[in-house]
Design a protein around this motif. Structure first.
Motif, PDB file in Angstrom:
ATOM      1  N   GLY A   1     -11.453 -15.519  44.618  1.00 26.90           N
ATOM      2  CA  GLY A   1     -11.597 -14.675  43.662  1.00 26.90           C
ATOM      3  C   GLY A   1     -12.934 -14.017  43.636  1.00 26.90           C
ATOM      4  O   GLY A   1     -12.964 -12.758  43.343  1.00 26.90           O
TER       5      GLY A   1
ATOM      6  N   VAL B   1      -9.032 -20.970  44.104  1.00 27.38           N
ATOM      7  CA  VAL B   1      -8.821 -19.672  43.294  1.00 27.38           C
ATOM      8  C   VAL B   1     -10.322 -18.965  42.857  1.00 27.38           C
ATOM      9  O   VAL B   1     -10.531 -17.692  43.191  1.00 27.38           O
TER      10      VAL B   1
ATOM     11  N   ILE C   1      -2.177 -19.492  45.280  1.00 30.75           N
ATOM     12  CA  ILE C   1      -3.459 -18.622  44.983  1.00 30.75           C
ATOM     13  C   ILE C   1      -3.305 -17.519  44.435  1.00 30.75           C
ATOM     14  O   ILE C   1      -4.040 -16.843  43.558  1.00 30.75           O
ATOM     15  N   SER C   2      -2.362 -16.539  44.924  1.00 30.53           N
ATOM     16  CA  SER C   2      -2.347 -15.313  44.615  1.00 30.53           C
ATOM     17  C   SER C   2      -1.441 -15.018  43.170  1.00 30.53           C
ATOM     18  O   SER C   2      -1.990 -14.322  42.349  1.00 30.53           O
TER      19      SER C   2
ATOM     20  N   ILE D   1      -1.973 -17.195  40.660  1.00 31.23           N
ATOM     21  CA  ILE D   1      -3.157 -17.909  39.775  1.00 31.23           C
ATOM     22  C   ILE D   1      -4.023 -16.405  39.674  1.00 31.23           C
ATOM     23  O   ILE D   1      -4.484 -16.274  38.367  1.00 31.23           O
ATOM     24  N   ILE D   2      -4.659 -15.903  40.605  1.00 28.20           N
ATOM     25  CA  ILE D   2      -5.483 -14.780  40.568  1.00 28.20           C
ATOM     26  C   ILE D   2      -4.923 -13.589  39.702  1.00 28.20           C
ATOM     27  O   ILE D   2      -5.542 -12.999  38.853  1.00 28.20           O
TER      28      ILE D   2
END
Length: 219
Positions: free
Chosen positions: A175, A171, A197-198, A200-201
């Motif tokens: 990011g 991430v 990942i999307s 969490i970002i």
């Protein structure tokens, strides 16, 4: 005896003899001052005063007005209970004074210790802030190197590594990448990994209480 007064008739006799002596002395003085034998008229007041002196009682020390004698006032002695109360009160005041002085010394010592401790904490804070800034700088430098490394890799090769990489590192790296470099790698990741990942970002910019990361699947 000196304390006895002569009877009144005797005093009159003594006064008459004194008057006769005064008259005789007056005549002798007149004969001496007027040898020609001229008549010397004595004033009537002289005989009246002499007669009064003969008839008046002779003044004695007992008849004189009493002379006032100055009497020194006696010193007023304080009762012992009042002196004891005063001494007790004085002792209490001395104890309070000593206690206040001791308290003032303790306060001054505490203020000095507080000033020293404040200075030490301020110096420690500056050292800690400098250390944190150095750590953050080093971390940012490491992230920049990882970003540059994965950016220079082929997207498929970078995705293969990130599928097994720690999710926090993946991430962080994705990011920090520009979108044009992160998009081909995200497309090459497996679907579960890319979704995690999307999410969490998206959620990391929110407050901890507002983040929804419980339902995220990592594999």
């Amino acid at each position: 005896m000196s304390g006895l007064r002569p009877p009144r008739p005797l005093r009159l006799v003594i006064g008459g003899l004194a008057l006769a002596g005064v008259a005789k002395a007056g005549l002798s003085f007149a004969a001496f001052t007027n040898p020609a034998g001229a008549d010397l008229a004595l004033p009537d007041k002289f005989f009246i005063s002499a007669a009064q002196a003969a008839t008046d009682p002779v003044a004695t020390p007992e008849d004189a007005a009493p002379v006032p004698v100055a009497v020194e006032p006696l010193a007023c002695e304080m009762p012992e209970d009042i002196l004891a109360a005063i001494n007790q009160e004085r002792g209490l005041l001395e104890e309070q004074k000593a206690a206040m002085a001791q308290r003032a010394s303790e306060i001054a010592l505490a203020e000095e210790s507080l000033a020293v401790e404040t200075t030490r904490l301020s110096e420690l804070k500056q050292e800690l802030e400098a250390l944190l800034a150095k750590v953050e700088q080093a971390n940012n430098a490491d992230i920049d190197r990882l970003v540059a490394l994965y950016t220079n890799m082929k997207p498929r090769d970078a995705a293969v590594i990130m599928n097994d990489l720690d999710i926090a590192v993946a991430v962080t790296v994705l990011g920090a990448m520009p979108e044009r470099n992160a998009a081909p790698i995200m497309a090459s990741l497996n679907t579960v990994r890319a979704q995690a990942i999307s999410m969490i970002i998206l959620e990391r910019s929110k407050l901890p209480g507002d983040q929804r990361l419980d339902g995220i699947k990592l594999q």
